[in-house]
Design a protein around this motif. Structure first.
Motif, short mmCIF file in Angstrom:
data_model
loop_
_atom_site.label_atom_id
_atom_site.label_comp_id
_atom_site.label_asym_id
_atom_site.label_seq_id
_atom_site.Cartn_x
_atom_site.Cartn_y
_atom_site.Cartn_z
N GLY A 216 12.55 -26.10 -9.61
CA GLY A 216 11.20 -25.63 -9.94
C GLY A 216 11.16 -24.22 -10.48
O GLY A 216 10.28 -23.42 -10.13
N LEU A 217 12.11 -23.87 -11.37
CA LEU A 217 12.21 -22.51 -11.89
C LEU A 217 11.44 -22.30 -13.18
O LEU A 217 11.46 -21.21 -13.75
CB LEU A 217 13.69 -22.16 -12.13
N GLY A 218 10.75 -23.34 -13.64
CA GLY A 218 9.99 -23.24 -14.88
C GLY A 218 9.88 -24.60 -15.52
O GLY A 218 9.59 -25.60 -14.86
N ALA A 219 10.13 -24.66 -16.83
CA ALA A 219 10.10 -25.92 -17.56
C ALA A 219 11.36 -26.00 -18.42
O ALA A 219 11.78 -25.01 -19.02
CB ALA A 219 8.85 -26.01 -18.44
N ALA A 220 11.95 -27.19 -18.48
CA ALA A 220 13.20 -27.36 -19.22
C ALA A 220 13.15 -28.64 -20.03
O ALA A 220 12.61 -29.66 -19.57
CB ALA A 220 14.40 -27.38 -18.27
N THR A 221 13.73 -28.58 -21.22
CA THR A 221 13.70 -29.73 -22.10
C THR A 221 14.97 -29.79 -22.93
O THR A 221 15.79 -28.88 -22.89
CB THR A 221 12.47 -29.65 -23.03
N HIS A 222 15.10 -30.86 -23.68
CA HIS A 222 16.22 -30.97 -24.60
C HIS A 222 16.04 -29.97 -25.74
O HIS A 222 14.96 -29.41 -25.93
CB HIS A 222 16.32 -32.40 -25.16
N TYR A 223 17.12 -29.77 -26.48
CA TYR A 223 17.14 -28.77 -27.55
C TYR A 223 16.43 -29.34 -28.78
O TYR A 223 17.05 -29.81 -29.73
CB TYR A 223 18.59 -28.40 -27.86
N GLU A 224 15.10 -29.29 -28.75
CA GLU A 224 14.27 -29.85 -29.83
C GLU A 224 12.98 -29.06 -29.90
O GLU A 224 12.34 -28.82 -28.87
CB GLU A 224 14.01 -31.33 -29.53
N PRO A 225 12.56 -28.60 -31.10
CA PRO A 225 11.46 -27.64 -31.19
C PRO A 225 10.13 -28.14 -30.65
O PRO A 225 9.43 -27.39 -29.96
CB PRO A 225 11.39 -27.32 -32.69
N ALA A 226 9.74 -29.38 -30.94
CA ALA A 226 8.44 -29.86 -30.48
C ALA A 226 8.40 -29.94 -28.96
O ALA A 226 7.42 -29.53 -28.31
CB ALA A 226 8.13 -31.21 -31.11
N ALA A 227 9.48 -30.47 -28.38
CA ALA A 227 9.53 -30.56 -26.91
C ALA A 227 9.55 -29.18 -26.28
O ALA A 227 8.91 -28.94 -25.23
CB ALA A 227 10.77 -31.36 -26.49
N TYR A 228 10.26 -28.25 -26.92
CA TYR A 228 10.33 -26.89 -26.38
C TYR A 228 8.97 -26.21 -26.47
O TYR A 228 8.54 -25.52 -25.55
CB TYR A 228 11.39 -26.09 -27.14
N ALA A 229 8.26 -26.42 -27.58
CA ALA A 229 6.93 -25.85 -27.72
C ALA A 229 5.99 -26.38 -26.63
O ALA A 229 5.18 -25.64 -26.06
CB ALA A 229 6.37 -26.19 -29.10
N GLN A 230 6.13 -27.66 -26.32
CA GLN A 230 5.30 -28.24 -25.27
C GLN A 230 5.63 -27.62 -23.91
O GLN A 230 4.72 -27.36 -23.10
CB GLN A 230 5.50 -29.75 -25.23
N ALA A 231 6.92 -27.39 -23.65
CA ALA A 231 7.32 -26.78 -22.39
C ALA A 231 6.77 -25.37 -22.26
O ALA A 231 6.27 -24.98 -21.20
CB ALA A 231 8.85 -26.77 -22.29
#
Length: 365
Positions: free
Chosen positions: A301-316
């Motif tokens: 629970g240290l934040g938000a993490a996603t795969h290396y992809e711009p749209a997913a990262y923007a959402q995070a």
């Protein structure tokens, strides 16, 4: 680690570099004999490249060979330092401990360096690792890579450490805060360009969001150019490397911090340690990259993490912006239990003292 060695009564000498003129020099531990040597630096004051490394390593070889003998040496990367220290230590018949913060030859491969360069770096690193009495490693992933390169050398996992006195939730804040901050190095293997693409999407949906990149690295100029191309230079600022206290202030003031790691470069086991500094001050991290870091952030629970992809990262990033206000006490508590530099140093010292000659805890770093 130096202070922890002094705490157990070790006679510690530190052979290190002279800081760049632009840097504010920190006070040395008065119990420790610190010897500084001038080195070649690039325009940003960073020691990067083989000639700058050798400007320190070659004098170090003679300083060790003809200096006061120690019971154990502790050597940090780059591998050129480890290689020359191994030769000097063997001539002096003294053991050394190698600090494996990461694997330099794997990092070099991630930068697309020429094959001949990779072979040389790999060879130097193997020599440095295989000559060590013990290798201190920061994670299980690094331990596995060390074992692959030097199968017979003992390893000790000490973990990553953060100075929790400096990186604390209470303290100074910057006068012109931003919502999102990236603090630290942006090298090829970090893949921080993804953060720029994600920020452009976040800022496209919210015109009030601002960001800052604080640090340096081989990708720094490219990040600036991309921000200019996107027309976001008024909302994304770039600042040079700052002292740890100021870095803490930037992280403390921001609502979200960024960390990235480009996958598929043979360096997926690495940990962008900037994320630990952020957690220590209570600021959640938006991370894009491979496991095990992605899984760590999600599970703890240290934040938000996603795969290396711009749209997913923007959402995070957007999800954290919508949630966070002020320091997160749960993050600060987790940091105290898991990433205290004091605890890491104590684990390292236990190994170093065991390697030192029987009946003595004298050491040189």
């Amino acid at each position: 680690m130096v202070s922890a060695l002094a705490d157990v009564g070790a006679d510690v000498r530190v052979l290190t570099t002279s800081p760049p003129r632009s840097a504010r020099r920190a006070d040395d531990d008065p119990r420790v004999d610190v010897r500084r040597w001038p080195v070649l630096r690039n325009r940003s004051g960073y020691v990067r490249g083989y000639l700058p490394y050798l400007s320190f390593d070659l004098p170090l070889f003679f300083r060790v060979l003809f200096g006061r003998k120690a019971d154990v040496y502790v050597c940090e990367p780059p591998p050129t330092t480890g290689f020359l220290l191994r030769v000097a230590a063997q001539l002096r018949r003294t053991p050394y401990v190698y600090y494996g913060a990461d694997i330099w030859s794997d990092a070099s491969a991630a930068t697309g360096a020429p094959r001949i360069v990779l072979r040389v770096v790999r060879g130097l690193e193997q020599v440095a690792l295989r000559g060590a009495h013990t290798v201190l490693v920061v994670s299980e992933g690094v331990r596995q890579r060390v074992t692959a390169l030097a199968p017979d050398v003992p390893t000790s996992v000490v973990g990553h450490g953060v100075d929790l006195n400096t990186f604390a939730p209470d303290g100074p804040c910057v006068e012109e805060p931003v919502d999102i901050v990236y603090v630290g190095t942006a090298s090829e293997w970090h893949g921080a360009g993804l953060a720029i693409e994600a920020l452009s999407q976040v800022m496209g949906t919210d015109e009030t969001v601002t960001a800052a990149f604080v640090g340096q690295g081989s990708e720094w100029d490219g990040l600036k150019r991309r921000v200019d191309e996107l027309g976001l230079q008024s909302r994304i600022r770039f600042l040079p490397t700052v002292a740890a206290e100021e870095a803490a202030a930037w992280l403390r003031t921001a609502r979200v911090s960024l960390a990235t790691l480009a996958p598929g470069q043979g360096y997926d086991f690495a940990v962008p340690t900037k994320l630990y500094s952020s957690v220590a001050v209570g600021t959640p991290v938006a991370y894009a990259g491979p496991d095990p870091v992605r899984r760590l952030i999600i599970d703890e629970g240290l934040g938000a993490a996603t795969h290396y992809e711009p749209a997913a990262y923007a959402q995070a990033i957007g999800s954290l912006l919508s949630e966070t206000r002020g320091a997160d006490e749960d993050l600060v508590r987790w940091a105290g239990e898991n990433i205290s530099s004091v605890a890491v140093a104590e684990r390292a010292v236990q190994t170093i003292v065991r390697v030192a000659r029987p009946g003595s805890v004298q050491a040189r770093k």
